[in-house]
Design an enzyme around this catalytic site. Structure first.
Site, short mmCIF file in Angstrom:
data_model
loop_
_atom_site.label_atom_id
_atom_site.label_comp_id
_atom_site.label_asym_id
_atom_site.label_seq_id
_atom_site.Cartn_x
_atom_site.Cartn_y
_atom_site.Cartn_z
N ASP A 126 4.52 2.04 -13.48
CA ASP A 126 3.12 1.85 -13.87
C ASP A 126 3.09 1.13 -15.21
OD1 ASP A 126 0.42 2.00 -14.46
OD2 ASP A 126 0.21 4.08 -13.79
N ARG A 128 0.37 -0.16 -16.69
CA ARG A 128 -0.99 -0.29 -17.23
C ARG A 128 -1.10 0.16 -18.68
NH1 ARG A 128 -4.22 2.58 -12.46
NH2 ARG A 128 -2.23 3.68 -12.34
N1 LIG Z 1 2.46 -2.20 -7.89
C1 LIG Z 1 1.68 -1.63 -6.98
N2 LIG Z 1 0.39 -1.40 -7.31
C2 LIG Z 1 -0.38 -0.81 -6.38
C3 LIG Z 1 0.10 -0.42 -5.11
N3 LIG Z 1 -0.92 0.15 -4.42
C4 LIG Z 1 -2.00 0.11 -5.25
N4 LIG Z 1 -1.68 -0.47 -6.42
C5 LIG Z 1 -2.47 -0.65 -7.63
O1 LIG Z 1 -2.63 0.63 -8.19
C6 LIG Z 1 -3.81 0.65 -8.98
C7 LIG Z 1 -4.60 1.90 -8.57
O2 LIG Z 1 -5.53 2.08 -9.52
P1 LIG Z 1 -6.57 3.26 -9.64
O3 LIG Z 1 -7.19 3.54 -8.32
O4 LIG Z 1 -7.44 2.91 -10.81
O5 LIG Z 1 -5.78 4.47 -10.13
P2 LIG Z 1 -4.77 5.56 -9.88
O6 LIG Z 1 -3.72 5.48 -10.92
O7 LIG Z 1 -4.32 5.54 -8.48
O8 LIG Z 1 -5.58 6.89 -10.20
P3 LIG Z 1 -6.91 7.48 -9.60
O9 LIG Z 1 -7.89 7.45 -10.73
O10 LIG Z 1 -6.58 8.86 -9.19
O11 LIG Z 1 -7.31 6.60 -8.46
C8 LIG Z 1 -4.52 -0.66 -8.73
O12 LIG Z 1 -4.25 -1.52 -9.83
C9 LIG Z 1 -3.84 -1.18 -7.47
O13 LIG Z 1 -3.83 -2.60 -7.38
C10 LIG Z 1 1.46 -0.66 -4.81
O14 LIG Z 1 1.98 -0.31 -3.76
N5 LIG Z 1 2.20 -1.27 -5.78
#
Ligand SMILES: Nc1nc2c(ncn2[C@@H]2O[C@H](COP(=O)(O)OP(=O)(O)OP(=O)(O)O)[C@@H](O)[C@H]2O)c(=O)[nH]1
Ligand SMILES: [Zn+2]
Length: 205
Positions: A126, A128
């Site tokens: 992650d 971010r």
């Molecule tokens: N690198 C990568 N990113 C992913 C994948 N699936 C989803 N994402 C990214 O994960 C992020 C999910 O963000 P959010 O929904 O804000 O957050 P979260 O960390 O899952 O936490 P929540 O607030 O519980 O939803 C987005 O930037 C998506 O593009 C993956 O398989 N690989």
């Protein structure tokens, strides 16, 4: 980090008319958005969400993740509550960008999980950062939050910039056969707080 407020417009949606506030990170050129609904009062806890960009889930109806479902449910919950906010942060793919996320999905199609795929591409699980949230929240006048998330790192990120997270509101929606393993990895390897949830749909191949 230098966040510049640019403009505000109306954003009519199926759930009501939000206000859309645009911001620019002048160091990276990233364009972030804050949506607000109703009157926000700094003295009252506000229902809100920090949402990271997911083009595939938010705009292209992907069932590989839960992002689009979470975004819609958050907007609906805010409209029902009468007020709230969403920070829509342009950090696609947990910060690795769209094309690297497609590379990661390619590796996941071959059997890797979401964390392994990132690591094989040379990225942390992650990537971010949340330092843009303080100036954005200051602009929209929020200090106390009821945060819709399952991600403990987002709660900590808000607390680290001095926000009072008075409640974490779970946001478990959109589970289906294509994202079941992804959601399990979020819970097992990324620390997301997920209880057992039932499938929201029964999409067939
Ligand atoms: N690198 C990568 N990113 C992913 C994948 N699936 C989803 N994402 C990214 O994960 C992020 C999910 O963000 P959010 O929904 O804000 O957050 P979260 O960390 O899952 O936490 P929540 O607030 O519980 O939803 C987005 O930037 C998506 O593009 C993956 O398989 N690989
Ligand atoms: Zn997604």
């Amino acid at each position: 980090m230098s966040i510049k407020y640019v403009a505000t417009s109306k954003l009519p949606t199926p759930w009501g008319i939000f206000a859309m506030h645009g911001f620019e990170d002048t160091e990276t050129g990233k364009e972030h958005v804050a949506l607000t609904y109703g009157e926000l009062d700094a003295k009252t806890p506000v229902l809100g969400r920090i949402h990271s960009e997911c083009l595939t889930g938010d705009a292209l109806f992907s069932l590989r993740c839960d992002c689009g479902f979470q975004l819609q449910t958050a907007m609906q919950n805010i409209a029902e509550a009468g007020s709230g906010f969403i920070l829509y942060l342009r950090q696609e793919g947990r910060g690795i960008g769209l094309l690297n996320k497609i590379r990661a999905y390619e590796l996941q199609d071959q059997g890797a999980n979401t964390v392994e795929a990132n690591e094989r591409l040379g990225f942390a699980a992650d990537m971010r950062k949340y330092d843009m949230i303080a100036p954005m929240l200051a602009h929209i006048g929020v200090t106390q939050v009821r945060l819709m998330t399952n991600n403990p790192r987002k709660v900590k990120a808000m607390q680290d910039v001095g926000m009072d997270v008075v409640e974490r509101v779970p946001l478990q929606v959109g589970k289906n056969r294509y994202n079941e393993a992804y959601l399990k990895t979020k819970s097992d390897a990324l620390g997301h707080m997920m209880s057992e949830v039932h499938f929201n749909d029964d999409h067939q191949d």
